[in-house]
Motif scaffolding. Sequence first.
Motif, PDB file in Angstrom:
ATOM      1  N   ARG A  58       7.850  51.911   8.778  1.00  0.00           N
ATOM      2  CA  ARG A  58       7.585  53.537   9.441  1.00  0.00           C
ATOM      3  C   ARG A  58       9.154  54.026   9.626  1.00  0.00           C
ATOM      4  O   ARG A  58      10.165  53.283   9.516  1.00  0.00           O
ATOM      5  CB  ARG A  58       7.022  53.226  10.843  1.00  0.00           C
ATOM      6  N   GLN A 105       6.998  63.880  11.490  1.00  0.00           N
ATOM      7  CA  GLN A 105       5.664  63.590  12.162  1.00  0.00           C
ATOM      8  C   GLN A 105       5.470  62.379  12.807  1.00  0.00           C
ATOM      9  O   GLN A 105       6.160  61.350  12.575  1.00  0.00           O
ATOM     10  CB  GLN A 105       4.609  63.494  10.922  1.00  0.00           C
ATOM     11  N   SER A 129       2.896  60.008  15.771  1.00  0.00           N
ATOM     12  CA  SER A 129       1.520  59.926  16.298  1.00  0.00           C
ATOM     13  C   SER A 129       1.650  59.133  17.778  1.00  0.00           C
ATOM     14  O   SER A 129       2.740  58.366  18.006  1.00  0.00           O
ATOM     15  CB  SER A 129       0.596  59.058  15.525  1.00  0.00           C
ATOM     16  N   ARG A 164      -4.028  58.483  19.335  1.00  0.00           N
ATOM     17  CA  ARG A 164      -4.680  58.599  17.981  1.00  0.00           C
ATOM     18  C   ARG A 164      -4.559  60.250  17.808  1.00  0.00           C
ATOM     19  O   ARG A 164      -5.011  60.750  16.782  1.00  0.00           O
ATOM     20  CB  ARG A 164      -6.333  58.679  18.236  1.00  0.00           C
ATOM     21  N   ARG A 165      -3.644  60.703  18.401  1.00  0.00           N
ATOM     22  CA  ARG A 165      -3.176  62.123  17.942  1.00  0.00           C
ATOM     23  C   ARG A 165      -2.075  62.107  17.146  1.00  0.00           C
ATOM     24  O   ARG A 165      -0.924  61.357  17.273  1.00  0.00           O
ATOM     25  CB  ARG A 165      -2.802  62.837  19.389  1.00  0.00           C
ATOM     26  N   GLN A 166      -2.324  62.844  15.895  1.00  0.00           N
ATOM     27  CA  GLN A 166      -1.142  63.170  15.226  1.00  0.00           C
ATOM     28  C   GLN A 166      -0.350  64.395  15.562  1.00  0.00           C
ATOM     29  O   GLN A 166      -0.974  65.559  16.058  1.00  0.00           O
ATOM     30  CB  GLN A 166      -1.765  63.260  13.787  1.00  0.00           C
ATOM     31  N   GLN A 167       0.918  64.491  15.376  1.00  0.00           N
ATOM     32  CA  GLN A 167       1.792  65.550  16.038  1.00  0.00           C
ATOM     33  C   GLN A 167       3.024  65.783  15.001  1.00  0.00           C
ATOM     34  O   GLN A 167       3.426  64.728  14.283  1.00  0.00           O
ATOM     35  CB  GLN A 167       2.381  65.291  17.310  1.00  0.00           C
ATOM     36  N   SER A 168       3.300  66.872  14.763  1.00  0.00           N
ATOM     37  CA  SER A 168       4.593  67.224  14.178  1.00  0.00           C
ATOM     38  C   SER A 168       5.544  68.404  14.745  1.00  0.00           C
ATOM     39  O   SER A 168       5.057  69.079  15.508  1.00  0.00           O
ATOM     40  CB  SER A 168       4.252  67.276  12.478  1.00  0.00           C
ATOM     41  N   TYR A 220       6.039  57.407  20.803  1.00  0.00           N
ATOM     42  CA  TYR A 220       5.856  58.162  19.578  1.00  0.00           C
ATOM     43  C   TYR A 220       6.037  57.124  18.211  1.00  0.00           C
ATOM     44  O   TYR A 220       6.945  56.549  18.098  1.00  0.00           O
ATOM     45  CB  TYR A 220       6.444  59.273  19.332  1.00  0.00           C
ATOM     46  N   GLU A 280       6.304  58.030  11.202  1.00  0.00           N
ATOM     47  CA  GLU A 280       5.386  58.121   9.993  1.00  0.00           C
ATOM     48  C   GLU A 280       5.383  56.772   9.347  1.00  0.00           C
ATOM     49  O   GLU A 280       6.473  56.387   8.970  1.00  0.00           O
ATOM     50  CB  GLU A 280       5.819  59.506   9.138  1.00  0.00           C
TER      51      GLU A 280
END
Length: 305
Positions: free
Chosen positions: A163, A204, A206, A209-213, A262, A265
């Motif tokens: 990652r 990006q 996560s 379960r939330r994806q944020q960018s 956090y 990606e």
Amino acid sequence: MLRLDDLQLFVRTAEAGSLSAAARLLEISPAVASAALKRLELQLDARLFARSTRSLRLTAQGQAFLSHAHQALQSIEAGRLQLAGTKVGISGLMQLCAPSDFGRNTLLPWLDEFQQAHPQLQLRLLLGDRITDFFREPVDIALRYGAPEDSSLVALPVAPTNRRVLCASPAYIARHGEPQTLEQLAGHNCLLYMLGGRIHDRWQFSIGRRQQSMTVQGDRQSDDADVVRRWAVAGQGLVYKSWLDVAADVQAGRLRVLMNDYLGELTPLNLICAHRSQLSKPVHVLRDFVQARCSALLAKAPWAD
């Protein structure tokens, strides 16, 4: 006697943070994976993972045993590679392309070790971040992050759980502080990488379960990933890099990983070639060699804690 496949499952589970993900990587069923983990814990008389319905993490005992499991697997793999090299008589020219940063700072010493084990092998190493043209360049295989855009190419996983991580040098942090949220990235100088004219300025993450960018900005851009890393080490700003690229800097204290809540990606490393006919025994031996060393670095990744 501990079983080799049980140790492999334990290490894969620690890397992936998921028993089901480890089972998929090893191509076994979740039931077989669960039984193997229970068998290993019973033999060690220790609880290796703390489990809930939604999460799995290493216990203190599991964390302590992980380094020993890695060393055991690496020792066995080194012996296997030595025997394989003797049997196949690895020789001739291998033409390999790799990303600039990973190739120069991580892969290069590994290749020295690999070539020492196979002195009849000649290596031609090309470093660069642009997409490899297998039909126009003197390249047989390439190590690349992410899946190839050309679906006709063959891609074998080398570090599927790798990652990106957000990093900065201690000097930068002392001057500007640490961001705690994505919104706070707007107040920091972000060092940007560009490929094919495209600037990678949307980072990006996560959390749960939330994806944020977040679209970021900075005063420096480069099409050489190694230059971007060097700027970060020099204290010029924040960098969002593959863990395999910065692991040595983090371990040496030149960089610190930020915002550990956090998850960065997913950036898998693959071995790519134009045709399956190019997947010779020497190529498979090299892939296994690099895969084992990537696995050791991934065991020290922030998300593996």
